[in-house]
Every structure is written in C-alpha cells, then in structure tokens.
Scaffold this active site. Structure first.
Site, PDB file in Angstrom:
ATOM      1  N   LYS A 188      -0.594  -4.423  -3.449  1.00  0.00           N
ATOM      2  CA  LYS A 188      -1.874  -3.817  -3.063  1.00  0.00           C
ATOM      3  C   LYS A 188      -1.960  -2.407  -3.670  1.00  0.00           C
ATOM      4  CE  LYS A 188      -4.539  -2.217   0.933  1.00  0.00           C
ATOM      5  NZ  LYS A 188      -4.498  -0.799   0.541  1.00  0.00           N
TER       6      LYS A 188
ATOM      7  N   SER B 169       0.817  -1.218   0.000  1.00  0.00           N
ATOM      8  CA  SER B 169       0.000   0.000   0.000  1.00  0.00           C
ATOM      9  C   SER B 169       0.852   1.270   0.000  1.00  0.00           C
ATOM     10  CB  SER B 169      -0.960  -0.048   1.185  1.00  0.00           C
ATOM     11  OG  SER B 169      -1.984   0.908   1.038  1.00  0.00           O
TER      12      SER B 169
ATOM     13  N   ASP C  97      10.224   5.725 -10.006  1.00  0.00           N
ATOM     14  CA  ASP C  97       9.820   6.421 -11.225  1.00  0.00           C
ATOM     15  C   ASP C  97      10.578   7.731 -11.416  1.00  0.00           C
ATOM     16  OD1 ASP C  97       8.075   4.388 -11.760  1.00  0.00           O
ATOM     17  OD2 ASP C  97       6.278   5.440 -11.068  1.00  0.00           O
TER      18      ASP C  97
END
Length: 701
Positions: A483, A458, A469
């Site tokens: 998740k 999460s 990224d």
C-alpha cells in the site's frame, strides 16, 4: 406435508421482512452527493462517474453482500442488471432506492436460505456417500436455480453437522447448536438499520475509486478516532454479544469496572441508565448501541443493570453505579520483551518491540498536552529501558501492523537515523514533497532488525523501507502489503458547516508515497532482506489482489546519505539462517503446515464422507501428539486450541473461548524466534569482523 410446512414458514418469514423493509433516511441521499463532490474534487485519482464506474460499484456492492455467492440467484442479478450502468445515479440524482432494493432482496434471500437449512436438520444426513463441499466460492458462478442453491446449502449444512459430529456431539446437541446458529443469523439480520445499508453502499462506491478510500458514518468515525488515539471514555470493559446478552469478556485493569470490585467476566448487562434517569433495557439490542449508551463524557454517572454470570436468565439482578473515566487501550500500544539467544557459549540479549499500529492522539497534541499518546513516544521510552538492560540488538515487530499516522512513521524512523529524508509524496497535481526527520541524534545506535509480513502496510512500509534504504537495519519476513498511498480523513460536517454530526467522514487517498531511493512500495511492497515462509497467497491478500490499485512507479531519489552498508552482512546471515532452519524441528513443522494449507487451498474441497474425515482428523491428532512429545508438553491434551471444534466464536462457553484465545496467543512464535536468532548472528559477526562492523554501523565507529 414437510414441503407445505416449509413454504408456510417461508411465507411467514417473508411477510415479516416485508414489514421491516429498510429505506434510506432523509439525510442519506444528500450525504452521498456531498461525498461524491468531495471525492471528485480532491481525490488523488480522478474517476469519472460514468457507466463503467457504475458497473464496478454494482459488482462491489454485490460482493460486499454475498462474496461467496451463497444467497443470490442468477435471476436476482438479472433482475437488477438494467441498473448496472446507472447505479451511480443513486449518488448523483440523490436516489438510493436501488441500493436499498438490492439489500432488501438480499435480506429476503438470507432468510429463505436459513429456513431451508433448518428444514434439513430433521432429515438427517448420509455420511457414507462420497460427497464433497466447495467452501470458497467467490470465483464461482451465481447459482442458476432454486435446486442448485438448495444443493449448495445441503452440502454446507452437512459439513457443519459433520464437523460437530467429529467432536463427539450427538444428533440432539448438533441440531440444537445449528438451530441456535440460524436463530443468531436471523436475529442479526433483524437488527440491521438503514445506516448500515447506506454504509455498505457508500463503501462499495468509495472503494471503486481506489481500495483505500472509504466512507465512515458517525459511529464508524468515532471508532476510527478511538483506534488512532488509543483511548476512550467509558467503564473499562471489553464487551461481546453472547446469546442476545451484552456480556463482559474482559475488565481493563485500573478502569472503573475493575476498580468497583462488583463486576466480573461473564456478567451480563441488561440495562443502562444515565445519571438518575430511568434504566433503558438493552437485552436483545445491538452491541454497538449498548456500547454507545455506556460511553459518555468523563466523570459522568452511568448505571448498569447486571445479571450475574452465575444467575439463570430469570435470576436476581444487581444495580451498579460507575463514574466514567478515560480508558487507555494499552493492549494496542507498543510492548517490549527481551529474548535471549545462547550460541557457542555466548548469550545475547535481543530487545523486541511489538508495535500493532502507528497511533497518535491528534487532539491531545494540538491542545498542547505534554503527555499525548503516540507510537514513537512509547517506542522511545522502551528503547531507553533497553539501554538500561544492555540489549545487544533491537527488533521492531511490525507484523499485521496496518499503518496509521504518517507523522508517526517519520518520527519512528527518526529514532534510528541521525537526520534526513524519510519519505517522498506526490500529490494529484504531480507536486513532489519530501518529509524528513529534522532531529539530530538517535535513540538507538546499535544493530537493528524489522520484522514484517503481508499484513504490514502503509506506515509500516514507510518505516521498513526507510530503514532498508538507509542501510540502518535488516528487514526480515514476508513481502509487505504493497500500500503506497496516503489517506486523509475529511470531516464532512466541518466541511459543510453542520453544527451537529450528521454527514460522517471520508477517508480519501490524496497522494502517493515514494521511498527515498525513488521507488514506491505500491503493489510490490517492501521485499525483505531475509525471507521467511508464509501461508499468504499474494494474489488473494495484499495490494496486488485489488483490480483498481494504483500502478507501481518511480521518481527521482531524495538527497540522503546512507547510515550503513549491510550488503556484505546479509549473505552471511542468510547462510547461517539456512543452516539453522534445515535442522530446526519447529521450523520444519511450520513448513509442513504451510504445505498442507496450500494444498487444501488449491483443492478447495472437503470430503463429506465420515470415514475419510475421521481418518484426516486422526492423522492430524497423531501429528500434534508427536509434536507435543518432541516439545515435552504434557500439560494438556494434544491439539488443544488447534483442532477444529465445529463451533463459531459466539457459540463457545465464554471461559472456553477465552482459554482457546490464550492458547493460540501463547503458541510458539517460530518466525519471531528465527528473526531473533538472525539478529544474534549479526551481533556475533559485527563483533568478530571489524571491517563488517565499520561498514554496517559507521555511526558507532
């Protein structure tokens, strides 16, 4: 004669259970219906309450009660088979009789199995036969007969006996230990309340919609809030249930219990009083009920009737008066350490921040408390300290961090990027929103690593994905949980304007989150740049292990500018990592353990032959001795803390149990050590190759 006595015992137990059969409380059917209405209207994923859903609820409920299929018979399942397609009527028609009937039968079956297990203790076992025990049974068929389930339990009890026998215990000690274990099982069963059964059924229903939707009763709601704000009002003592006593396991430094100087580890709380009110006896009571009596409003008086650790059960008590205070759960907060790596004559300092969860005291923040507790604020302070310590790189350890506040994941990311988008969300109507860090500047500009494992989920995945990224840091470890959904907690009492807490809360999936590159971590998780070995079977643990998980998907990437490009650096680090672990003895030990663990998991059987088991134990002890010799560790016997003692946690002496916990906690962390070496390698590369540094950390240039 023995058989006759066994059935007399069974009859006595069954008559006792019949007198305490559990039934739904008046508010529970209404609560179930209100929950269904909220889920149907606001949940991200619309799931009709039809026969197919009902069948899944039925299976989930049985799985929650008897996951390893050791208690119910196939005939028991057949008995309720007609309710499979209409179990949702328990919710829609406010009739919880079937879920409670299933639980009451489960309670009866557990008692029968325990009585049978106890009858085996006086018969003895033959450990010369080539017998075996299958210990994982969740994919097995339900036992078809009384004879079949008795045979399962005979092997189970035989294995428990043999485990204790291998530690040197004699038959009398083994029989006493197992008898006590069975007593504890029956005592725990007798303490189950209607609220517990309702919680189990509602969780089975809610989690049928998606794996991360759940129902919390009023007490579970309070515990969830405590885990998020990392504080509570109480006396500052960690308690556990031991031998039917509420026992002090740990005193929190600075808490009322520790400051009183009158309480110590091992003391037993046998009574609790509020202010000047009479003492309520709590011996034999459920631990959570005792805890509820001890907690209360700040600056109020609680009186404790204490049986000292050294006293016998009929020994002298002492009465202690304490003032409740706010207790901060510092053990669950962010912590720092600095690990040094010496390589080629150079020593590099790697700052490690261990973050167990993304906590946030919502209430304190809302009321304007300047010192509200949050993960990002704590990490920010630790980064300031690292700067003073002049560390060369920072590692954020998110292993087994199951998530928490989405806001905190964004704030934490903002400590390591200048500003920009962090995560995208798509709601049930398909609307996409972007959450960004709006604060210019970074708390840490230097090299960065993120350590994850399968338990990182999460909010942990949001942070790790954003760092990856942006090209801001190297992600190391295992593929994360997967998740990729967002939950919100709905207070049913507030929603339905109840002045008193009675309906509980729903933790409900309201959106799916996406990385800023447009992909999602759902199902696939965050894939590390540098992979470390794992004992986890991804088919058994993680989002992909759920049959009702949302699918992987992709949306348009957000508008963001990468902070750096680590692509040229990672292959060089992988090469150095591979070279190092090829000669690292501790890493070889870890790989050996993983291979053995995976082999045993695939076999899913353990021998019940004493000669074979002793040989296995001797091989393991020899391996541990060899490792201890390599490490030069002569402080304690080989394998202390790692060799099977055959006991359950609440069966050990408290002092021994704490010592065992500390031994395991302080064991060498091979994966952390390697992650730190990887970051040390990166620091060396960036210092020696200016082009790589300009690519990896352009903000610094």
């Amino acid at each position: 004669m023995k058989t006759k006595l066994l059935w007399i015992a069974l009859a006595l137990f069954n008559s006792t259970l019949a007198a305490v059969e559990l039934a739904p409380l008046p508010l529970q059917p209404q609560t179930a219906l209100l929950s269904a209405q909220v889920l149907n209207r606001y949940h991200y994923k619309h799931v009709p309450l039809d026969e197919a859903t009902s069948a899944k609820v039925f299976d989930n409920y049985l799985k929650g009660l008897d996951s390893e299929r050791f208690f119910f018979l196939q005939a028991d399942i057949n008995r309720f088979e007609a309710e499979r397609p209409r179990l949702v009527d328990a919710v829609l028609k406010e009739n919880l009789s079937t879920p409670f009937a299933i639980y009451n039968l489960y309670q009866q079956r557990v008692t029968e199995r325990i009585v049978y297990a106890r009858s085996l203790l006086s018969q003895g076992f033959d450990f010369d036969t080539l017998d075996s025990y299958q210990y994982l049974r969740k994919h097995a068929a339900w036992p078809k007969s009384e004879e079949e389930i008795n045979e399962l339990w005979r092997r189970r009890v035989k294995n428990d006996w043999l485990r204790l026998k291998l530690t040197g215990k004699d038959d009398k000690d083994i029989s006493n230990t197992l008898n006590k274990r069975y007593d504890n099982t029956l005592n725990s069963l007798a303490k189950v309340k209607s609220d517990d059964v309702f919680q189990r059924f509602m969780s089975a229903y809610a989690m049928t919609i998606d794996p991360h939707t759940d129902y919390f009763g009023t007490r579970a709601s309070e515990d969830f809030d405590i885990s998020m704000r990392l504080s509570l009002v109480g006396i500052g003592a960690v308690l556990q249930d031991k031998d039917d006593f509420t026992t002090i396991r740990e005193l929190v430094a600075g808490g009322p219990a520790a400051l009183s100087g009158r309480l110590k580890v091992g003391d037993r709380i046998v009574g609790v009083g509020q202010g000047n009110s009479p003492i309520t006896e709590v011996q034999g009571q459920r631990l959570d009920d005792t805890v509820a009596l001890i907690r209360g409003a700040e600056d109020t008086v609680v009186r404790l009737d204490i049986l000292p650790a050294e006293a016998t059960p009929d020994g002298k008590h002492k009465l202690i008066t304490l003032i409740r205070k706010k207790i901060t759960l510092d053990k669950q907060a962010a912590k720092k350490s600095i690990l040094d790596v010496t390589d080629g004559g150079a020593t590099r300092h790697i700052g490690v921040i261990t973050l167990p969860g993304f906590y946030l005291d919502f209430a304190a923040r809302q009321r304007g408390d300047k010192n509200f507790k949050s993960a990002s604020r704590d990490v920010s302070q630790l980064l300031k300290e690292f700067k003073k310590n002049k560390v060369d790189s920072v590692l954020i350890d998110l292993r087994n961090n199951g998530g928490g506040s989405l806001d905190e994941a964004i704030e934490l990311t903002g400590l390591f990027i200048d500003k920009g988008p962090v995560v995208q969300q798509r709601d049930s109507k398909g609307k996409i929103s972007v959450s960004s860090d709006l604060n210019s500047g970074m708390a840490w500009q230097g090299p960065l690593g993120v350590l994850i494992n399968r338990g990182s989920a999460s909010a942990s995945e949001i942070f790790a994905a954003a760092i990856q990224d942006y090209g801001r840091g190297i992600v190391i470890g295992e593929t994360s949980f997967g998740k990729g959904t967002v939950q919100s907690v709905v207070d049913l009492d507030s929603l339905f304007k109840s002045p008193q807490p009675k309906f509980g809360e729903l933790k409900m999936t309201i959106a799916q989150f996406f990385r800023i590159n447009g992909g999602t971590t759902q199902l696939r998780g965050v894939i590390p740049d540098i992979t470390l070995p794992s004992m986890i079977d991804e088919e058994e643990f993680g989002e992909s292990s759920y049959d009702n998980a949302l699918p992987w998907s992709q949306i348009k990437a957000a508008d963001y500018t990468k902070a750096g490009d680590l692509a040229p650096v990672v292959p060089l680090l992988i090469r150095k990592h591979d070279q190092r672990v090829a000669t690292d003895q501790e890493f070889k030990y870890l790989q050996e353990d993983i291979n053995e663990f995976n082999t045993r998991r695939r076999e899913n059987r353990i021998s019940l032959n004493e000669t074979e088991r002793r040989h296995e134990r001797e091989v393991q002890e020899a391996r541990i001795k060899l490792r201890d010799k390599f490490r030069g560790d002569k402080s304690e016997p080989a394998g202390t803390g790692f060799q099977d003692d055959g006991l359950q946690a609440n069966e050990r002496n408290l002092e021994a149990d704490i010592a065992l916990e500390n031994t395991r906690k302080n064991a060498k962390d091979v994966l952390l050590n390697e992650a730190v070496h990887i970051l040390s390698d990166e620091v060396a590369l960036l210092k020696s190759k200016s082009r790589l540094a300009a690519s990896a950390l352009p903000e610094i240039q």
